[in-house]
Write a protein that holds these residues in place. Structure first.
Motif, PDB file in Angstrom:
ATOM      1  N   GLU A   1       0.820  -1.220   0.000  1.00  0.00           N
ATOM      2  CA  GLU A   1       0.000   0.000   0.000  1.00  0.00           C
ATOM      3  C   GLU A   1       0.852   1.267   0.000  1.00  0.00           C
ATOM      4  O   GLU A   1       0.521   2.250  -0.640  1.00  0.00           O
ATOM      5  CB  GLU A   1      -1.014   0.001   1.141  1.00  0.00           C
ATOM      6  CG  GLU A   1      -0.412   0.070   2.511  1.00  0.00           C
ATOM      7  CD  GLU A   1      -1.150  -0.863   3.484  1.00  0.00           C
ATOM      8  OE1 GLU A   1      -1.629  -0.334   4.472  1.00  0.00           O
ATOM      9  OE2 GLU A   1      -1.228  -2.082   3.214  1.00  0.00           O
ATOM     10  N   GLU A   2       1.976   1.216   0.704  1.00  0.00           N
ATOM     11  CA  GLU A   2       2.847   2.397   0.696  1.00  0.00           C
ATOM     12  C   GLU A   2       3.589   2.538  -0.634  1.00  0.00           C
ATOM     13  O   GLU A   2       3.878   3.645  -1.074  1.00  0.00           O
ATOM     14  CB  GLU A   2       3.859   2.307   1.844  1.00  0.00           C
ATOM     15  CG  GLU A   2       3.285   2.647   3.194  1.00  0.00           C
ATOM     16  CD  GLU A   2       4.350   2.537   4.270  1.00  0.00           C
ATOM     17  OE1 GLU A   2       4.934   3.579   4.606  1.00  0.00           O
ATOM     18  OE2 GLU A   2       4.609   1.406   4.730  1.00  0.00           O
TER      19      GLU A   2
ATOM     20  N   HIS B   1       2.442   2.044  -3.457  1.00  0.00           N
ATOM     21  CA  HIS B   1       1.557   2.625  -4.474  1.00  0.00           C
ATOM     22  C   HIS B   1       1.860   4.095  -4.726  1.00  0.00           C
ATOM     23  O   HIS B   1       1.754   4.588  -5.840  1.00  0.00           O
ATOM     24  CB  HIS B   1       0.092   2.467  -4.062  1.00  0.00           C
ATOM     25  CG  HIS B   1      -0.492   1.169  -4.515  1.00  0.00           C
ATOM     26  ND1 HIS B   1      -0.524   0.802  -5.840  1.00  0.00           N
ATOM     27  CD2 HIS B   1      -1.045   0.151  -3.820  1.00  0.00           C
ATOM     28  CE1 HIS B   1      -1.073  -0.400  -5.946  1.00  0.00           C
ATOM     29  NE2 HIS B   1      -1.394  -0.821  -4.725  1.00  0.00           N
ATOM     30  N   THR B   2       2.256   4.803  -3.676  1.00  0.00           N
ATOM     31  CA  THR B   2       2.579   6.231  -3.801  1.00  0.00           C
ATOM     32  C   THR B   2       3.676   6.450  -4.845  1.00  0.00           C
ATOM     33  O   THR B   2       3.770   7.514  -5.442  1.00  0.00           O
ATOM     34  CB  THR B   2       3.103   6.754  -2.443  1.00  0.00           C
ATOM     35  OG1 THR B   2       2.192   6.323  -1.446  1.00  0.00           O
ATOM     36  CG2 THR B   2       3.230   8.258  -2.423  1.00  0.00           C
ATOM     37  N   TYR B   3       4.504   5.446  -5.002  1.00  0.00           N
ATOM     38  CA  TYR B   3       5.696   5.629  -5.840  1.00  0.00           C
ATOM     39  C   TYR B   3       5.575   4.974  -7.208  1.00  0.00           C
ATOM     40  O   TYR B   3       6.525   4.961  -7.975  1.00  0.00           O
ATOM     41  CB  TYR B   3       6.923   5.064  -5.106  1.00  0.00           C
ATOM     42  CG  TYR B   3       7.233   5.812  -3.823  1.00  0.00           C
ATOM     43  CD1 TYR B   3       8.070   6.922  -3.845  1.00  0.00           C
ATOM     44  CD2 TYR B   3       6.669   5.422  -2.610  1.00  0.00           C
ATOM     45  CE1 TYR B   3       8.344   7.628  -2.680  1.00  0.00           C
ATOM     46  CE2 TYR B   3       6.932   6.125  -1.440  1.00  0.00           C
ATOM     47  CZ  TYR B   3       7.774   7.219  -1.487  1.00  0.00           C
ATOM     48  OH  TYR B   3       8.037   7.920  -0.333  1.00  0.00           O
TER      49      TYR B   3
ATOM     50  N   THR C   1       0.606  10.065 -14.940  1.00  0.00           N
ATOM     51  CA  THR C   1      -0.027   8.993 -14.164  1.00  0.00           C
ATOM     52  C   THR C   1      -0.510   7.814 -14.995  1.00  0.00           C
ATOM     53  O   THR C   1      -0.944   6.815 -14.443  1.00  0.00           O
ATOM     54  CB  THR C   1      -1.216   9.558 -13.365  1.00  0.00           C
ATOM     55  OG1 THR C   1      -2.079  10.229 -14.295  1.00  0.00           O
ATOM     56  CG2 THR C   1      -0.748  10.541 -12.312  1.00  0.00           C
TER      57      THR C   1
ATOM     58  N   ARG D   1       2.391   3.138 -14.889  1.00  0.00           N
ATOM     59  CA  ARG D   1       2.574   2.722 -13.494  1.00  0.00           C
ATOM     60  C   ARG D   1       3.349   1.408 -13.406  1.00  0.00           C
ATOM     61  O   ARG D   1       3.055   0.470 -14.129  1.00  0.00           O
ATOM     62  CB  ARG D   1       1.208   2.517 -12.801  1.00  0.00           C
ATOM     63  CG  ARG D   1       0.469   3.813 -12.530  1.00  0.00           C
ATOM     64  CD  ARG D   1      -0.976   3.585 -12.099  1.00  0.00           C
ATOM     65  NE  ARG D   1      -1.716   4.829 -12.212  1.00  0.00           N
ATOM     66  CZ  ARG D   1      -1.865   5.702 -11.218  1.00  0.00           C
ATOM     67  NH1 ARG D   1      -1.363   5.429 -10.021  1.00  0.00           N
ATOM     68  NH2 ARG D   1      -2.538   6.818 -11.384  1.00  0.00           N
TER      69      ARG D   1
END
Lengths: 434, 482
Positions: free
Chosen positions: B23-24, B26-28, B34, B37
């Motif tokens: 989940e963290e 995902h920020t990167y 955008t 990904r």
């Protein structure tokens, strides 16, 4: 050939192998290939042949041929700065850009120009002036110096303070590589970040990575009116330095700022303003206030020739370019003075507000100059600066033209090896024997 | 990624400096672009150059590709992670290390925010000139990677003009110093080629910047025209009059509407809006501003305003700087493009864009650094309409082709990154690109640093070039090398 046992970081090409020069005739025409004479020597190293290709395709073909035959090549433009750098380890062919002399496109409404490498700076400026524009640099010997040579030696003058150096004005180049590739990078628009910025990489590379065959530049309008130059005499080099720092730290928009110092007279500071008459007038008033501690001595644009005048060469003079922090110009002058006095030498300095400067040392015994240059360089390097010896008198002994290239030297070496793996181009002439 | 390597990274950056949870991460997984990904294996947040070096050494040994990331505002996917690679975020390396006002130099870590440099020196009357629209959030390290520009680079130059020296961790873990505090350091201009290399040559750990004295006077004029053609004629007139304004910006009607909706800059509702900023000595600016005013009137300006205060000037700029984000008010999705044309080709290119836009049924708003020919078409679309995203992407690429055909570039300040690496071949031939990649081979022969960006195909770097060693016979003077 070269110093026995010296390691040759850029590789090396052979000196004396038998060569069939007829092959070169076939590539560019026999009329444009001739035996080299004494005037074609580079720092005392004689060449065998001079070739003048008609265009960049021929130049690239000739370079490829030389590379495959292990013939060391020195590119040459106007030949005004062939004494800069280290002596080549070996030299057999001079590849002249003399006939690459077309101004390809002056897109005046877009403030850009594309020109071939052999175009002289004087010719370029006259053409640009027809539309009220200029390439905003002031190189040495502009009538003979070519844009390829000016770029390769990164020769900029007083205008750099306002308009940036060549690296900031060149927007595209075409390069002939030793393998015969003609590669372009950059472009002909002012703003462009597509791909690596090779125009900057080859600026100041002394022709050791490829031969610049054409270049594109951004241009500036010529100043609307005759500019004005004010000159102030300072009581000491530290007063001169103080004035430079104060003018630089002011909101004035000067287009030139230099200190002139020498062994026998008090230092002077010159500042130039261009623009509208009202703007110039107001700035002169402000500058005079800032310079209240100095004595105004005159108004003459002649002072901007001071850098070139350092080259009125006696056999016993050396000329070197230095780079220091602007706040250390006085310290640089003091360093030069001490070293010169120790050896009983005359000295002269022209230092610009950017911290770039030029020093001339003149001695009765050329051998003394070497010692002075070595000690001055060591002192400059301690203060994050550098010293590049552009001209040295015969008899002053071997001395590396540049000082330490720092910890990025291995990267420079790898760049050289990638572009010129056989060491064909100007072997040994650049930093650290590259 | 194996546990032992992760443990090694943890030992370098500590528990807080290592991100591995999905989940963290995902920020990167993307930057400002955008629609691309990729999930990285891990994100590392070093606090010092030494930590960066330790990380890169591990990557080199284990052949783990890495992508350095500043604030992640890039618009070409330059900070897009690569498969099986890690991201090195410079966010915690955000100290301004040194301010030398006398010599007009500032030394910063790469995570320092662009505007914070100006913030630090503005009390003393200085500023840091490159001003990308994202300057309040983008980092100096990212600016170095992209050679960022901004509205004022017309007069002041790009990031590369303002970077004197860079401390870099090379992809093999060596730390080197390119350039320095003084100009023209001996050797090749490596800062010149490193700036704008989009993270493909190594990781920036410190930067020596040049700052600029604030001019005595700054004046900003806003002029409204019925069409972008008329506004363009005024720009030509200003340039032909021999002026180098600090900035000339143009917006078309659609982008004006968007800016109005977002930040209420009170722009006139018109077909083409010009912002012209002059700076310098007061007397000079006053007389030149009169000339600009005359030129605008003679080209058909229907309304002219000169900012009467710093606050009003800020409002003029607010609309322009907010334009990209503002488009979100009038369209659910949009692509920000970045092409360059010779400025004089503007009328023709704008007509072409309009024609293509009509044919595709997709609206395009235009924001333009008019002084240097840098066009930012904003291609508006709705992702929920099947096929529209693809059509918008195609249109955006077609616009770039127009730029190249006009003698321009596929990017003026956003970089090639991931997005345009297939386009760079329209601008450069294969030998051109191969030649550029010689630099890549010199810095990063294993292609670990932001691989697969910028160039459509990596160059094979071949055998590792070694230092030339003279043969013993040569050394003895018996033979020479052939």
């Amino acid at each position: 050939m070269d110093q026995a046992g010296a390691s040759s970081p850029g590789g090396t090409a052979a000196a004396t192998a038998e060569v069939s020069w007829e092959q070169l005739h076939a590539l560019i025409g026999a009329n444009y290939v001739r035996p080299a004479g004494p005037a074609d020597a580079v720092m005392g190293v004689a060449s065998q042949t001079v070739a003048e290709p008609a265009d960049e395709m021929q130049l690239a073909a000739a370079l490829r041929w030389a590379n495959e035959a292990d013939i060391a090549v020195a590119p040459r433009g106007g030949g005004t700065k062939l004494g800069w750098g280290n002596a080549p380890r070996v030299l057999r062919l001079i590849l002249s850009t003399k006939r690459l002399n077309r101004i390809v496109e002056h897109a005046w409404a877009d403030l850009t120009v594309v020109a071939e490498a052999g175009v002289t700076f004087g010719k370029l400026q006259s053409a640009l002036a027809q539309h009220g524009q200029r390439l905003a640099v002031d190189p040495l010997w502009p009538e003979n110096a070519t844009i390829g040579g000016i770029l390769s030696t990164n020769d900029s003058g007083a205008l750099r303070l306002r308009f940036g150096g060549l690296r900031d004005l060149v927007i595209g180049v075409t390069l002939a590589l030793p393998d015969g590739t003609l590669a372009k990078s950059g472009g002909k628009v002012v703003k462009n970040v597509a791909g690596y910025d090779l125009p900057k990489l080859v600026t100041g590379a002394l022709g050791t990575l490829g031969v610049i065959t054409r270049a594109a530049f951004r241009l500036h309008p010529l100043p609307p009116a005759e500019g004005r130059t004010l000159t102030f005499r300072a009581g000491s080099v530290s007063d001169a330095n103080r004035l430079i720092v104060e003018l630089q730290g002011s909101p004035l928009a000067h287009t030139g700022l230099q200190a002139r110092a020498r062994h026998d007279v008090q230092p002077e500071v010159d500042v130039r303003f261009d623009g509208t008459p009202a703007g110039i007038e107001a700035q002169c008033t402000t500058a005079r206030k800032l310079a209240a501690f100095a004595v105004e001595t005159g108004e003459s644009a002649q002072v901007w020739n001071a850098r070139q005048e350092l080259w009125t060469l006696a056999d016993t003079a050396a000329v070197a370019k230095f780079s220091v922090l602007p706040s250390r110009i006085a310290a640089a002058c003091e360093t030069v003075r001490r070293a010169a006095e120790k050896g009983g030498m005359k000295w002269k300095i022209v230092a610009q507000g950017t911290g770039l400067g030029w020093v001339r040392l003149e001695a009765a015994q050329p051998a003394d100059i070497r010692e002075a240059l070595v000690s001055v360089r060591a002192e400059f390097e301690r203060g994050a600066g550098s010293l590049f010896i552009a001209n040295r008198p015969a008899g002053s002994g071997a001395i590396e033209a540049w000082g330490s290239p720092g910890d990025a030297y291995p990267v420079m070496l790898r760049v050289k090896q990638q572009f010129d793996p056989r060491g064909t181009l100007n072997p040994g002439r650049f930093v650290g024997g590259i | 990624m194996d546990a032992r390597t992760l443990q090694e990274f943890r030992a370098v950056v500590g528990e807080r400096g290592l991100i591995t949870s999905a989940e963290e991460l995902h920020t990167y997984e993307c930057d400002g672009l955008t629609n691309f990904r990729v999930m990285p294996e891990a994100v590392l947040l070093p606090e010092s150059a030494e930590q960066v070096q330790a990380i890169v050494r591990v990557c080199h040994r284990e052949r783990i590709p890495f992508v350095a990331r500043g604030s992640g505002t890039g618009l070409s996917g330059g900070a897009l992670p690569v498969e099986h690679g890690i991201v090195i975020s410079t966010a915690r390396m955000n100290r301004i290390l040194e301010v030398d006002l006398t010599n007009q130099r500032v030394v910063v870590e790469p995570g320092v925010i662009n505007l914070d440099v100006t913030g630090k020196v503005s009390p003393h009357g200085f500023f840091y000139a490159p001003d990308p629209s994202s300057q309040s959030v983008c980092s100096i390290g990212g600016n170095v990677a992209e050679n960022s520009g901004g509205a004022h680079c017309l007069k002041y130059g790009f990031t590369t003009t303002h970077v004197l020296g860079i401390e870099v961790v090379l992809p093999d873990g060596a730390m080197v110093h390119l350039g320095g505090r003084t100009l023209d350091t001996p050797g090749y201009d490596l800062p010149g080629v490193f700036v704008g290399s989009e993270g493909t040559l190594g990781v920036t750990t410190k930067v020596i910047l040049r700052i600029v004295k604030r001019p005595e006077c700054i004046q900003t004029l806003l002029a409204a025209f019925a069409t972008t053609g008329e506004a363009g004629a005024a720009v030509s007139g200003i340039i032909a009059a021999g002026m180098v304004p600090a900035a000339i910006e143009m917006m078309d009607n659609l982008s004006i509407q968007a800016a109005e909706a977002a930040v209420h800059a009170h722009y006139p509702d018109c077909g083409g809006l010009l912002l012209v900023e002059l700076d310098g000595p007061s007397a000079e600016v006053a007389s030149l501003m009169e000339r600009v005013n005359e030129i605008c009137l003679s080209c058909g300006a229907t309304e002219i305003r000169v900012a009467q205060s710093e606050a009003e000037r800020a409002v003029f700029w607010k609309g322009r700087k907010a334009a990209f984000a503002a488009v979100g008010r009038i369209s659910p999705n949009y692509i920000v493009q970045d092409g360059v044309i010779p400025r004089t080709a503007l009328p023709r290119i704008l007509e072409e864009i309009e024609r293509l836009s009509a044919a595709a049924g997709i609206k395009v708003a235009n924001v333009f650094h008019a002084g240097d020919g840098n066009l930012h078409p904003l291609v508006l679309y709705d992702r929920s309409v099947p096929g529209q995203e693809h059509a918008a992407e195609e249109l955006a690429m077609r616009i770039l082709e127009l730029c190249v055909e006009a003698g321009g570039s596929i990017t003026g300040e956003h970089g090639v990154g991931e997005e345009k690496k297939q386009m760079i071949g329209k601008m450069f031939s294969e030998p051109d690109l191969e030649t550029m990649q010689l630099v890549r081979c010199a810095f990063d022969p294993l292609q670990l640093s932001n691989p697969s960006k910028v160039f459509p195909r990596p160059r094979l770097c071949g055998e590792k070039p070694g230092r030339y060693e003279p043969h013993p016979l040569e050394t003895a003077g018996i033979a020479e090398r052939f």
